[in-house]
Design a protein around this motif. Structure first.
Motif, mmCIF file in Angstrom:
data_model
loop_
_atom_site.group_PDB
_atom_site.id
_atom_site.type_symbol
_atom_site.label_atom_id
_atom_site.label_comp_id
_atom_site.label_asym_id
_atom_site.label_seq_id
_atom_site.Cartn_x
_atom_site.Cartn_y
_atom_site.Cartn_z
ATOM 1 N N ASN A 238 48.219 41.218 38.665
ATOM 2 C CA ASN A 238 49.417 39.652 39.125
ATOM 3 C C ASN A 238 48.966 39.271 40.430
ATOM 4 O O ASN A 238 48.527 38.959 41.366
ATOM 5 C CB ASN A 238 51.174 40.415 38.722
ATOM 6 C CG ASN A 238 51.128 39.054 39.161
ATOM 7 O OD1 ASN A 238 50.760 38.374 38.986
ATOM 8 N ND2 ASN A 238 52.748 39.216 39.474
ATOM 9 N N VAL A 239 49.584 40.864 41.481
ATOM 10 C CA VAL A 239 49.132 40.286 42.556
ATOM 11 C C VAL A 239 47.679 40.314 43.180
ATOM 12 O O VAL A 239 47.260 39.061 43.943
ATOM 13 C CB VAL A 239 49.944 41.648 43.737
ATOM 14 C CG1 VAL A 239 49.461 42.653 43.422
ATOM 15 C CG2 VAL A 239 50.154 41.002 45.056
ATOM 16 N N ALA A 240 46.328 41.309 42.030
ATOM 17 C CA ALA A 240 45.013 40.835 42.438
ATOM 18 C C ALA A 240 44.426 39.704 42.353
ATOM 19 O O ALA A 240 44.003 39.170 43.344
ATOM 20 C CB ALA A 240 44.279 41.614 42.097
ATOM 21 N N GLY A 241 45.276 38.818 41.297
ATOM 22 C CA GLY A 241 44.634 37.745 40.357
ATOM 23 C C GLY A 241 45.379 36.570 42.017
ATOM 24 O O GLY A 241 44.616 35.570 42.360
ATOM 25 N N LYS A 242 46.486 37.091 42.494
ATOM 26 C CA LYS A 242 47.218 36.042 43.171
ATOM 27 C C LYS A 242 46.043 35.723 44.827
ATOM 28 O O LYS A 242 46.484 34.934 45.570
ATOM 29 C CB LYS A 242 48.397 35.985 43.702
ATOM 30 C CG LYS A 242 49.114 35.523 42.633
ATOM 31 C CD LYS A 242 50.626 35.890 43.480
ATOM 32 C CE LYS A 242 51.198 35.403 41.578
ATOM 33 N NZ LYS A 242 52.560 36.581 41.896
ATOM 34 N N LEU A 243 46.012 36.954 45.324
ATOM 35 C CA LEU A 243 44.868 37.367 46.327
ATOM 36 C C LEU A 243 43.378 36.999 45.794
ATOM 37 O O LEU A 243 42.677 37.256 46.931
ATOM 38 C CB LEU A 243 45.365 38.593 46.755
ATOM 39 C CG LEU A 243 46.747 38.461 47.243
ATOM 40 C CD1 LEU A 243 47.819 37.988 47.633
ATOM 41 C CD2 LEU A 243 46.983 39.734 48.353
ATOM 42 N N GLY A 244 42.900 36.283 45.350
ATOM 43 C CA GLY A 244 41.497 36.598 45.049
ATOM 44 C C GLY A 244 40.762 37.888 44.857
ATOM 45 O O GLY A 244 39.708 37.822 45.050
ATOM 46 N N ILE A 245 41.492 38.767 44.207
ATOM 47 C CA ILE A 245 40.217 40.400 44.637
ATOM 48 C C ILE A 245 40.365 41.142 42.890
ATOM 49 O O ILE A 245 40.780 42.334 42.535
ATOM 50 C CB ILE A 245 41.335 40.889 45.526
ATOM 51 C CG1 ILE A 245 42.551 40.778 45.917
ATOM 52 C CG2 ILE A 245 40.480 40.525 46.896
ATOM 53 C CD1 ILE A 245 42.994 42.726 46.997
ATOM 54 N N ALA A 246 41.131 40.377 42.200
ATOM 55 C CA ALA A 246 41.443 40.903 40.833
ATOM 56 C C ALA A 246 39.872 41.823 40.168
ATOM 57 O O ALA A 246 39.471 42.610 39.479
ATOM 58 C CB ALA A 246 41.401 39.330 39.619
ATOM 59 N N ASP A 247 38.108 40.962 40.791
ATOM 60 C CA ASP A 247 37.125 41.400 40.119
ATOM 61 C C ASP A 247 36.675 42.731 41.164
ATOM 62 O O ASP A 247 35.862 43.171 40.815
ATOM 63 C CB ASP A 247 36.380 40.326 40.509
ATOM 64 C CG ASP A 247 36.382 39.542 41.511
ATOM 65 O OD1 ASP A 247 36.747 39.573 42.016
ATOM 66 O OD2 ASP A 247 35.267 39.001 42.140
ATOM 67 N N ILE A 248 37.588 42.932 41.791
ATOM 68 C CA ILE A 248 36.627 43.821 42.647
ATOM 69 C C ILE A 248 37.781 45.553 42.762
ATOM 70 O O ILE A 248 37.942 45.866 43.180
ATOM 71 C CB ILE A 248 36.795 44.013 44.293
ATOM 72 C CG1 ILE A 248 37.973 43.489 44.781
ATOM 73 C CG2 ILE A 248 35.280 42.379 44.182
ATOM 74 C CD1 ILE A 248 38.330 43.214 46.403
ATOM 75 N N LEU A 249 38.457 45.505 41.416
ATOM 76 C CA LEU A 249 39.522 46.067 41.337
ATOM 77 C C LEU A 249 39.416 47.751 41.148
ATOM 78 O O LEU A 249 39.469 48.273 41.684
ATOM 79 C CB LEU A 249 40.699 45.648 40.204
ATOM 80 C CG LEU A 249 42.145 44.482 40.595
ATOM 81 C CD1 LEU A 249 42.511 44.226 39.097
ATOM 82 C CD2 LEU A 249 42.516 45.514 41.311
ATOM 83 N N PRO A 250 37.783 47.549 40.189
ATOM 84 C CA PRO A 250 37.874 48.786 39.979
ATOM 85 C C PRO A 250 36.565 49.882 41.233
ATOM 86 O O PRO A 250 35.919 50.732 40.845
ATOM 87 C CB PRO A 250 36.654 48.857 38.654
ATOM 88 C CG PRO A 250 36.915 46.641 38.465
ATOM 89 C CD PRO A 250 37.005 45.960 39.405
ATOM 90 N N ILE A 251 36.362 48.878 41.499
ATOM 91 C CA ILE A 251 35.666 49.789 43.247
ATOM 92 C C ILE A 251 36.328 50.042 44.456
ATOM 93 O O ILE A 251 37.252 50.133 44.362
ATOM 94 C CB ILE A 251 34.348 48.573 43.148
ATOM 95 C CG1 ILE A 251 34.408 47.076 44.206
ATOM 96 C CG2 ILE A 251 33.352 48.200 42.088
ATOM 97 C CD1 ILE A 251 33.746 46.362 44.615
#
Lengths: 252, 660
Positions: free
Chosen positions: A124-137
């Motif tokens: 949820n928070v990663a989506g809001k901050l625009g970093i959802a696509d870098i979560l696994p790295i």
């Protein structure tokens, strides 16, 4: 929400005492975005360290929602940091061994929160901050701006009420800085986060609603943005800074 | 876009510890390898402690477990210090990270547990790998022991549970001590200390120039005094000498290290010469704050060299003494005239198959002219005979044949000299004739093969005069002797029986005037093996642990600076420094950094080892055991291990720092 009452901080030994903070007092309301400015050595980081429980005060009191943080024990302090405070540093302070996702969710996970809830909150928070696509790295694979957004996500994932930022744009280029500041503004405006940011950069400070100026460990001026536009506020800040560089009596 | 994985969100303290442990093993590979080696060393020597077959090699080997456990206690202390130092060092390097854990809401207690668990994981992994490697190392030790006892060796790889258990026990002690300390430190640390801990350093201890110069001068004097006292020969004075040396090393490094910057500040011309500024600044930043650590490292260096050298001296003594006595499969001598060898020969005839033997007498000449001459040429000599010992030519020829030496000639009217190697030079210069009764004989050749000449009832003491049989007739007899070549090596039990006969003869007044002495080649070899296993092995065990420990600490320190060096060299490249020049600068920094703590130990150990290797009786410390060879060998062994670590560190640093 936050009350800083007459705090003082001394460093050094008996014969060589440095007064880093000198009777500093101010309040921060819930939902406020406050910037603290000052030249190098003015005491702004010391002030932030004292509020964030990284350092202790020599005299005075810091109250958060009416509770004095000096009266808290180790366990309570840890809980306090976990639940109430979020931190964003100039050099990110991310853990290299953990992925972006794990960095954001670590505190929740270590405190035995249900994994599904942790995952939802992180996404949820990663989506809001625009970093959802870098979560696994891992942190070393992402840019400075993305690192700082990760730090912001970590600082608010547990629903912390106060976000403390120490020169958050210090290690970023101008584009990444602007991006981060806009995200912080959105966090403040849309998510109701109370932000206390220390900076020496007038441009960063112009995003705040209020700016406190420190000189030689004392609060010596305060600017409110009110209904003015950001660029007008920016120029006002620059004017105060120009005065700050001269004699104090020129400003007051 | 890949979505977050479900399982990663359940990061527990132990999972995080494991992940950090893996990184720690990678980042501090040299340290990890040393801990693996430590486990391997401890396990292999514990293997000797619990091995029944090793204990049965000889009666003397029953002492081995006790000696190894004693040595292991010291080795555990050494590795304990290493692990404690490295853990503390890593704590300071990672304190910012640990501070971040506290910042995001972990308690100090949880962070301490995290650090504890990850170090435990590293120790556990090192232990498992070490046990596997230790199994091989144990086989090497076993093979060496079997070779020393002259027994056939078969490779047998098996885990010894008692040895593994004892190794585990040692590791628990090592890690509990080190981790207990850091746990206490983390729990007491304030979050500010953790976050800013890496900015703290050991403060320069000596700040004023006058005190520094004074301390430097006194430390040099103490160093010289300590070295002299150490070689004085008395235990109390030796302890005082060791005390002086410890004080000297601390004084030297504290004053010298903090004096380096002052030296260059006062000499700008030197500072700006070539790469000096770069090398000096990089070194000064380390040395000025590492005085105490350097002193401790230097102290351990000294201990390593002394232990290694002492091991070689002992090894030389055992081998040197045995070589002289082990030239016959079986030898006995009985002091006095008209002795009866009957009981000995009776036992030998009944129990020991003999291929060739000779029963003969050692005579005394009418004068002590050769002995007087030898005494005037050598510093040290045992006076067992009041006159020169004499051997008949026919007996000598038989003795040579039994020992397997090539036959020699003796011209009529001449006498030969057979002596120990160390007397070859003076006796080669001896040209005086000897007179036996009314026969005058002139000197012939000098021979130096081993001939049982280092004890009272041997073939002379150091030397013997070989004369024609008729010239010996009528001379006084000093003792009776017997030498034999046997078909099988004489067993330990047979040797013991012969020794009992000698003791019985003496006790029963059969031979009250003198004593009987028995020696066998097999027993001498077994004695050397036992003495080597019980004293030289533990010394090398200690020396290896010590040298690995100091080399690891220096290397951890050096490699932890990799990132700083890398940034520095990238900047220097931008400033126009050639790659070749950078390589040279890095090499010089390295050489100085590693040489610094090694110089005082070399200066202390060299005279001490020279002195020690000269202490045994003449004729023992010769060839590869001569004082110069002992010093050269112990230094080479030490610098070989040190060199491996230096090479590892240099290659790793060069690869990361001087990027193409």
């Amino acid at each position: 929400m936050l009350q800083v009452q007459n705090i003082e901080k001394y460093y050094g030994s008996k014969n060589n005492v440095t007064k880093a903070l000198d009777r500093v007092s101010f309040d921060v309301e819930a939902g406020e975005f406050l910037a603290i400015m000052g030249a190098s050595g003015s005491g702004k980081t010391t002030l932030l360290n004292c509020i964030s429980t990284i350092d202790t005060v020599s005299a005075g009191k810091i109250l958060l929602d009416g509770v004095s943080i000096a009266d808290l024990g180790e366990e309570e302090l840890a809980k306090f940091r976990r639940e109430r405070l979020g931190f964003v540093f100039q050099d990110f302070n991310l853990l290299d061994t953990l992925t972006v996702e794990e960095n954001i969710g670590l505190a929740l996970s270590l405190n035995h929160m249900d994994p599904k809830t942790v995952q939802d909150r992180v996404r949820n928070v990663a989506g809001k901050l625009g970093i959802a696509d870098i979560l696994p790295i891992f942190p070393y694979q992402i840019s400075g701006g993305q690192k700082q957004r990760t730090a912001c996500a970590r600082a608010m994932v547990a629903g912390q009420s106060l976000l403390l930022a120490d020169e958050p744009t210090g290690a970023l280029d101008s584009k990444a800085s602007k991006n981060l500041l806009e995200i912080m503004t959105a966090m403040n405006r849309d998510m109701g986060a109370t932000i206390l940011m220390v900076t020496h950069d007038a441009y960063s400070a112009s995003y705040a609603k209020r700016v406190l100026f420190l000189k030689d460990g004392r609060v010596f001026n305060e600017l409110l943005r009110g209904e003015r536009g950001r660029s007008v506020f920016y120029h006002e800040i620059l004017d105060v800074l120009a005065a700050l560089g001269g004699d104090v009596s020129d400003v007051i | 876009m890949s979505l977050p994985r479900w399982e990663v969100m359940s990061v527990t303290l132990s999972k995080l510890s494991l992940r950090n442990a893996r990184r720690q093993a990678r980042d501090y590979l040299v340290y990890f390898v040393t801990v693996v080696m430590a486990a391997a060393l401890l396990y292999s020597f514990n293997g000797l402690v619990f091995s029944g077959e090793v204990r049965q090699l000889s009666e003397g080997m029953h002492m081995l477990p006790f000696v190894i456990v004693l040595a292991s206690a010291v080795v555990v202390c050494i590795f304990g210090w290493l692990v404690s130092y490295a853990t503390g060092f890593m704590l300071s390097r990672r304190s910012r990270e640990l501070g971040t854990y506290v910042l995001i809401g972990l308690t100090n207690r949880q962070v301490a547990r995290l650090f504890f668990l990850e170090n435990l994981a590293v120790g556990g992994a090192a232990l498992v790998l070490g046990l596997a490697l230790g199994g091989l190392l144990y086989q090497i030790l076993r093979a060496i022991l079997f070779a020393m006892f002259g027994l056939p060796y078969h490779f047998e790889m098996a885990l010894s549970f008692p040895a593994a258990g004892l190794t585990l026990f040692y590791f628990v002690l090592i890690y509990l001590h080190a981790l207990g300390k850091s746990r206490k430190r983390v729990r007491k640390m304030k979050i500010w200390d953790l976050i800013y801990f890496d900015r703290q350093n050991e403060g320069a201890a000596i700040r004023t120039g006058k005190l520094r110069r004074w301390m430097f001068g006194v430390s040099i004097l103490l160093g010289v005094a300590g070295t002299v006292l150490l070689t004085a020969g008395s235990l109390m004075i030796g302890i005082m000498g060791a005390g002086c040396l410890i004080a000297a090393l601390f004084g030297f490094f504290l004053s010298f290290a903090s004096g380096v910057p002052a030296f260059f500040e006062k000499r700008p011309a030197r500072k700006y010469q070539g790469q000096t500024l770069l090398v000096f600044r990089t070194l000064a930043s380390k040395l000025a704050t590492m005085g105490m650590v350097m002193a401790v490292i230097s102290m351990i260096f000294t201990a390593t060299l002394l232990t290694e050298g002492s091991g070689l001296v002992f090894n030389g003594i055992f081998r040197g003494r045995a070589a002289e006595n082990a030239c016959y499969d079986l030898y006995f001598g009985i002091e006095g005239e008209d002795q009866d060898p009957g009981p000995y020969l009776e036992y030998i005839d009944g129990n020991i198959p003999v291929e060739q033997s000779v029963l003969y007498q050692i005579y005394l000449s009418d004068s002590s002219q050769v002995q007087d001459y030898v005494s005037s040429r050598t510093v040290y000599y045992y006076y067992n005979y009041d006159r020169d010992p004499v051997l008949c030519w026919s007996d000598y020829a038989a003795l040579r044949q039994i020992a397997g030496y090539p036959p020699v000639e003796m011209e009529p009217g001449r006498y030969l000299i057979h002596c120990m190697t160390y007397l070859e030079e003076p006796l080669g210069d001896y040209h005086q004739p000897i007179v036996l009764g009314n026969v005058t004989l002139t000197p012939g050749n000098v021979y130096t093969e081993h001939l049982s000449q280092s004890f009272g009832v041997g073939n002379g003491r150091g030397y013997i005069l070989v004369v024609p049989d008729e010239a010996a007739a009528g001379l006084a007899v000093h003792h009776l002797a017997y030498a034999a070549k046997t078909l099988q090596p004489v067993s330990e039990q047979q040797y013991n029986v012969l020794n009992d006969i000698a003791a019985m003869e003496h006790d029963n007044q059969v031979n009250p005037s003198g004593y009987g002495f028995v020696s066998t080649k097999a027993n001498e070899a077994a004695q050397v093996a036992v003495q080597t296993a019980t004293s030289v092995f533990p010394m090398f065990y200690l020396a290896l642990a010590l040298s690995m420990t100091v080399a690891t600490i220096l290397t951890i320190q050096q490699l932890s600076e990799t990132e700083r060096y890398r940034r520095q060299f990238i900047l220097l490249r931008k400033l126009g420094m050639a790659r070749q020049e950078m390589k040279r600068a890095l090499g010089r920094q390295f050489a100085l950094y590693y040489a610094m703590p090694a110089v005082p130990p070399v200066l202390i150990a060299a005279p001490f080892l020279f002195h020690m290797a000269r202490l045994p009786e003449p004729g023992v410390m010769v060839g590869m055991s001569s004082p110069a060879a002992i010093v050269a060998l112990s230094f080479s062994l030490f610098f070989l291990i040190y060199g491996i670590y230096i090479l590892l560190a240099y290659t790793s640093l060069r690869r990361s720092v001087l990027v193409e």
